[in-house]
Structures are given as structure tokens and as C-alpha cells.
Design an enzyme around this catalytic site. Structure first.
Site, PDB file in Angstrom:
ATOM      1  N   ASP A  16       0.886  -1.173   0.000  1.00 39.10           N
ATOM      2  CA  ASP A  16       0.000   0.000   0.000  1.00 39.10           C
ATOM      3  C   ASP A  16       0.921   1.220   0.000  1.00 39.10           C
ATOM      4  OD1 ASP A  16      -2.276   1.699   0.278  1.00 39.10           O
ATOM      5  OD2 ASP A  16      -2.043   1.714   2.450  1.00 39.10           O
ATOM      6  N   SER A  17       0.316   2.384  -0.197  1.00 38.85           N
ATOM      7  CA  SER A  17       1.100   3.614  -0.113  1.00 38.85           C
ATOM      8  C   SER A  17       1.663   3.823   1.291  1.00 38.85           C
ATOM      9  CB  SER A  17       0.211   4.812  -0.468  1.00 38.85           C
ATOM     10  OG  SER A  17      -0.862   4.889   0.462  1.00 38.85           O
ATOM     11  N   GLY A  49      -2.937   9.423  -3.326  1.00 36.22           N
ATOM     12  CA  GLY A  49      -4.213   9.984  -3.784  1.00 36.22           C
ATOM     13  C   GLY A  49      -4.115  11.208  -4.671  1.00 36.22           C
ATOM     14  N   CYS A  79      -4.619  -1.286  -1.867  1.00 33.87           N
ATOM     15  CA  CYS A  79      -4.748   0.148  -2.083  1.00 33.87           C
ATOM     16  C   CYS A  79      -5.704   0.367  -3.263  1.00 33.87           C
ATOM     17  CB  CYS A  79      -3.368   0.719  -2.407  1.00 33.87           C
ATOM     18  SG  CYS A  79      -3.376   2.462  -2.838  1.00 33.87           S
ATOM     19  N   ASN A  80      -6.796   1.051  -3.006  1.00 33.87           N
ATOM     20  CA  ASN A  80      -7.769   1.326  -4.081  1.00 33.87           C
ATOM     21  C   ASN A  80      -7.162   2.222  -5.147  1.00 33.87           C
ATOM     22  OD1 ASN A  80     -10.750   0.496  -2.942  1.00 33.87           O
ATOM     23  ND2 ASN A  80      -9.347   1.042  -1.308  1.00 33.87           N
ATOM     24  N   THR A  81      -6.358   3.196  -4.705  1.00 30.38           N
ATOM     25  CA  THR A  81      -5.800   4.178  -5.640  1.00 30.38           C
ATOM     26  C   THR A  81      -4.822   3.516  -6.604  1.00 30.38           C
ATOM     27  OG1 THR A  81      -5.920   5.698  -3.759  1.00 30.38           O
ATOM     28  CG2 THR A  81      -4.779   6.486  -5.720  1.00 30.38           C
ATOM     29  N   GLU A 157      -1.684   7.767   8.885  1.00 28.88           N
ATOM     30  CA  GLU A 157      -0.235   7.488   8.867  1.00 28.88           C
ATOM     31  C   GLU A 157       0.445   8.024  10.125  1.00 28.88           C
ATOM     32  OE1 GLU A 157       1.926   5.874   6.461  1.00 28.88           O
ATOM     33  OE2 GLU A 157      -0.048   5.083   5.992  1.00 28.88           O
ATOM     34  N   CYS A 189     -10.971   3.519   0.585  1.00 30.43           N
ATOM     35  CA  CYS A 189      -9.524   3.658   0.806  1.00 30.43           C
ATOM     36  C   CYS A 189      -9.189   2.828   2.042  1.00 30.43           C
ATOM     37  CB  CYS A 189      -9.175   5.132   1.033  1.00 30.43           C
ATOM     38  SG  CYS A 189      -7.491   5.401   1.638  1.00 30.43           S
ATOM     39  N   THR A 190      -8.133   2.036   1.941  1.00 31.90           N
ATOM     40  CA  THR A 190      -7.836   1.092   3.023  1.00 31.90           C
ATOM     41  C   THR A 190      -7.466   1.782   4.340  1.00 31.90           C
ATOM     42  OG1 THR A 190      -5.580   0.887   2.145  1.00 31.90           O
ATOM     43  CG2 THR A 190      -7.174  -0.784   1.491  1.00 31.90           C
ATOM     44  N   HIS A 191      -6.962   3.004   4.254  1.00 37.19           N
ATOM     45  CA  HIS A 191      -6.641   3.736   5.488  1.00 37.19           C
ATOM     46  C   HIS A 191      -7.900   4.015   6.324  1.00 37.19           C
ATOM     47  CE1 HIS A 191      -2.803   4.552   3.478  1.00 37.19           C
ATOM     48  NE2 HIS A 191      -2.336   4.968   4.649  1.00 37.19           N
TER      49      HIS A 191
HETATM   50  N1  DGL Z   1      -4.761   3.387   1.119  1.00 34.45           N
HETATM   51  C1  DGL Z   1      -4.839   3.768  -0.231  1.00 34.45           C
HETATM   52  C2  DGL Z   1      -6.152   3.520  -0.906  1.00 34.45           C
HETATM   53  O1  DGL Z   1      -6.786   2.523  -0.596  1.00 34.45           O
HETATM   54  C3  DGL Z   1      -4.065   4.965  -0.721  1.00 34.45           C
HETATM   55  C4  DGL Z   1      -4.237   6.221  -0.038  1.00 34.45           C
HETATM   56  C5  DGL Z   1      -3.255   7.285  -0.480  1.00 34.45           C
HETATM   57  O2  DGL Z   1      -2.054   7.053  -0.380  1.00 34.45           O
HETATM   58  O3  DGL Z   1      -3.702   8.345  -0.915  1.00 34.45           O
HETATM   59  O4  DGL Z   1      -6.569   4.225  -1.768  1.00 34.45           O
END
Ligand code: DGL
Length: 272
Positions: A16-17, A49, A79-81, A157, A189-191
Site C-alpha cells: 500500500d502507499s 491519492g 490500495c484502491n488508488t 499514517e 480507501c484502506t486507510h
Molecule cells: N490506502 C490507499 C487507498 O486505498 C491509498 C491512499 C493514499 O495514499 O492516498 O486508496
């Protein structure tokens, strides 16, 4: 040892990011307790993002290359992005199963009672052609209201999961969706999964929250099962963590989000 056994004993790679993908790793660990898991947080480049698709694709290739170099049998893009802009390229380049994830439009459209669905996601995900395709294919008659959430990834984060800062951001981002009367909220978004207690508190009990981590773990399980690549169940899997960012700062947040004070190794630029 047969070739199938050899493949089955290889680890699973997840990236992931940043540390948000740990919400997916958690689901994988629960569903597949015997598997060895390698996790990379691209903290030197978080957030994805608001980066260009070309930058995100380049990072996804580097991280997948690192994991493949460590012998993984599958890679999960937690990570969706990154999935939105890079998964097609990754699948074209590597033949192992690459599992991606995307906002759960289809389940949410089936779940909503009043036909109004909210999506919280990054700007990158919401602007992607893949997301537009998802809407076209699965939204059906549901009205889908989207909300980008700048700053929310950075809050997670930094380990700010329940303080005034995260609360103020979420209040601001949830308001338009509440005003639109969305009764179903997609975490795109996984976060954001780490903010569920706060999101639940702000939305109240009547709004459904739809997360994708479990579905991703199930998809991984299916793909490994179909390829006869699941580990023998009679063992305990291990986890190893890397970050491209600062390992000392990352370690304290990793400990908060994952528990058990796991070691966090620095991934040097030449490697990742
Ligand atoms: N956690 C990520 C997602 O699912 C990326 C978020 C990011 O770095 O902007 O999109």
C-alpha cells in the site's frame, strides 16, 4: 517436494502507499493463518491519492518487483488508488495472481434501502476511469455521491485515529454525504478502515458502512485454492514488514495499528 508444494510454501506479498493496507493484511491473516505475509508500506511516497497515474504506476511496479524478488506466490494491491491506475499493467507484466481492490459499489447498491450511497475515497480513485466503469456497471438505480478526503490518509499514517484532528476532517467529509441522506457508506480507501469507530460515532447506528478488506482476502483465498497454492494449514504463518519511509516513526504507528511491536525494516531506494 512437488512443484505445487514448493509454490504453496512461498509467501504472499501485500503493499500500500502506507500502513492503511494493514486493514487488508488483518483480514488475510484471519482467513489464512498459515500463510507467510510480506508487507511493504511505500511511506516515502504517501499519499498516492494526489499523485499522477504515471507516478503511482511506477511505484506499484517497483514494489511488486521487490516482492516478486522475494519469491511471493501472489501480490495483493491493498490500495484502491494503486489498483485503479496500476493493476492492469502489473497483471500484464507478472503472471502470478495480482489481487486488486476497488470501492464496493456492487454490494452497496444491493444493500441501500433508500437508493443513496456515499463513497469516501482518494481524489485519484474517484477521478479514475476504472471507478467510472464501476459506477456504470454496478450502480444500477442507486444514486452514488462521492467525497474525496484530503488529509485523512496522512492522519492515519500519523496514528491520529480518534483525536480532534481526525474528527474535524471526518465531520467535514461526512457532512455532504449525510446531507444527501446516504444510508450506505463505502470506505474506498484502506486507510479509512482504521477510522471506523469514529465514522460510526459520527454517522450513528443507522448508516451501513461497507468495507472491502474481507472480500479481498476471500478473493486471494479463492485464487490460491484454485492454483493449489494454499499453504498446509498445520503451521503458523509469519509476517515481515518494510517501509520506504522512516522506519522509527513507522514502527510506532505499525505497533498501534497491528500490535505486538513487529520489526519494521527500511527498504532502501535501490530495492524499492
Ligand atoms: N490506502 C490507499 C487507498 O486505498 C491509498 C491512499 C493514499 O495514499 O492516498 O486508496
Amino acid at each position: 517436494m512437488t512443484p505445487a508444494t514448493l509454490a504453496a510454501n512461498r509467501p504472499i506479498g501485500v503493499f500500500d502507499s502506507g500502513l492503511g493496507g494493514l486493514s487488508v493484511l488483518r483480514e488475510i491473516r484471519t482467513l489464512l493463518p498459515a500463510e507467510d505475509l510480506l508487507y511493504v508500506a511505500d511511506a516515502a511516497h504517501v499519499p498516492y491519492g494526489n499523485r499522477s497515474p504515471a507516478q503511482i504506476r511506477a511505484r506499484a511496479e517497483v514494489l511488486t518487483g521487490f516482492l516478486v524478488g522475494r519469491g511471493v506466490k501472489s501480490v495483493v494491491v491493498a490500495c484502491n488508488t494503486a489498483t485503479a491506475v496500476a493493476v492492469t499493467d502489473l497483471r500484464a507484466r507478472w503472471s502470478i495472481p495480482i489481487i486488486g481492490m476497488e470501492p464496493a459499489i456492487k454490494p452497496a447498491a444491493a444493500l441501500t434501502r433508500n437508493g443513496i450511497v456515499g463513497v469516501l475515497a482518494t481524489e485519484g480513485t474517484l477521478a479514475s476511469a476504472r471507478f467510472a466503469g464501476l459506477l456504470e456497471q454496478y450502480a444500477g438505480r442507486a444514486r452514488v455521491v462521492t467525497q474525496p478526503c484530503p488529509g485523512l490518509v496522512a492522519a492515519v499514517e500519523a496514528g491520529h485515529l480518534d483525536g480532534e484532528h481526525a474528527r474535524a476532517l471526518l465531520r467535514r467529509y461526512l457532512r455532504p454525504l449525510q446531507e444527501a441522506r446516504a444510508d450506505t457508506m463505502i470506505l474506498g480507501c484502506t486507510h479509512y478502515s482504521f477510522l471506523v469507530p469514529l465514522i460510526r460515532e459520527l454517522l450513528g447506528p443507522d448508516v451501513a458502512i461497507v468495507d472491502t478488506g474481507y472480500a479481498v482476502a476471500r478473493q486471494l483465498q479463492r485464487r490460491l485454492h484454485d492454483g493449489a497454492a494454499l499453504c498446509a494449514p498445520a503451521r503458523s504463518g509469519t509476517e515481515h514488514f518494510w517501509t520506504t519511509g522512516d522506519a522509527v516513526t513507522g514502527a510506532s504507528v505499525l505497533n498501534r495499528l497491528w500490535g505486538g511491536a513487529p520489526a519494521l525494516q527500511a527498504l532502501r531506494p535501490g530495492e524499492g
